[in-house]
Design a protein around this motif. Structure first.
Motif, PDB file in Angstrom:
ATOM      1  N   GLU A  40       0.983  -0.850  -0.008  1.00  0.00           N
ATOM      2  CA  GLU A  40      -0.129   0.258  -0.054  1.00  0.00           C
ATOM      3  C   GLU A  40       1.157   1.249   0.096  1.00  0.00           C
ATOM      4  O   GLU A  40       0.129   2.186  -0.386  1.00  0.00           O
ATOM      5  N   LEU A  63       1.820  -1.507  -7.007  1.00  0.00           N
ATOM      6  CA  LEU A  63       1.035  -0.107  -7.064  1.00  0.00           C
ATOM      7  C   LEU A  63       1.587   0.842  -7.950  1.00  0.00           C
ATOM      8  O   LEU A  63       1.693   2.191  -8.211  1.00  0.00           O
ATOM      9  N   TYR A  67      -2.462  -0.161  -9.614  1.00  0.00           N
ATOM     10  CA  TYR A  67      -2.937  -1.552  -9.194  1.00  0.00           C
ATOM     11  C   TYR A  67      -3.646  -2.622 -10.245  1.00  0.00           C
ATOM     12  O   TYR A  67      -4.760  -2.939 -10.375  1.00  0.00           O
TER      13      TYR A  67
END
Length: 191
Positions: A40, A63, A67
């Protein structure tokens, strides 16, 4: 140099020599494995291609591609950023963002999923959290482990991505190379 890579390169060199010598028939080249890193947060140390990539494994960061990746294109998925909230959501089928959706999809499709142990939040509280609360959150991790997710220490992720390495030479010799719990390499030869 990573020992797994060194062994793989040595086996490839022997195979190439035997093919050139005519001892065995040339085989089609082996494609490197493809791994997807799910995280993340960007961090040069954790999600860089250099951290996990090698000649044996091509690595992409989800990322870095916002995504917009297809899990089916990868042999293995490395999951980082496993907060207690993320554990709960994935274990209970709540995929309310792209990170969680890709992680859950990989598990549901039976992909090999590696979770980096140092990135699993609940494990940081093993010594300090009240037992009841720790056990309640740990249940979510256990669901993922029971579903085939592997918990691997960060220092062992490269080995997990590249091994065990199976190589068939002609129709006579098959070699499997892997590292045991003590870090020793085991070679299995089949004739």
């Amino acid at each position: 140099m990573d020992m797994d890579l060194l062994i793989e390169l040595a086996v490839r060199a022997v195979k190439a020599y035997l093919e050139k010598d005519g001892t065995i028939a040339a085989a089609a080249p082996v494609e490197p494995r493809k791994a997807l890193v799910l995280t993340e947060e960007h961090c040069g140390e954790t999600c860089s291609i250099e951290a996990y990539g090698s000649e044996l494994c091509k690595v992409d960061c989800a990322l870095a591609q916002n995504y917009e990746v297809n899990v089916d294109d990868y042999d293995v998925v490395v999951v980082r950023s496993m907060t207690n909230s993320n554990l709960f959501k994935i274990a209970n089928g709540c995929t309310d963002n792209k990170f969680l959706a890709l992680a859950a999809e990989a598990i549901l499709k039976g992909k090999r999923v590696i979770m980096v142990k140092e990135c699993v939040e609940i494990l940081k509280y093993a010594e300090t959290a009240p037992k009841a609360l720790y056990n309640n959150i740990y249940k979510n991790l256990q669901i993922l482990l029971d579903s085939g997710v592997e918990l691997v220490e960060n220092e062992n992720v490269n080995s997990a991505l590249t091994g065990p390495c199976d190589l068939t030479i002609g129709n006579k010799i098959a070699v499997t190379v892997y590292r045991d719990n003590n870090g020793s390499f085991i070679f299995l030869y089949f004739f």
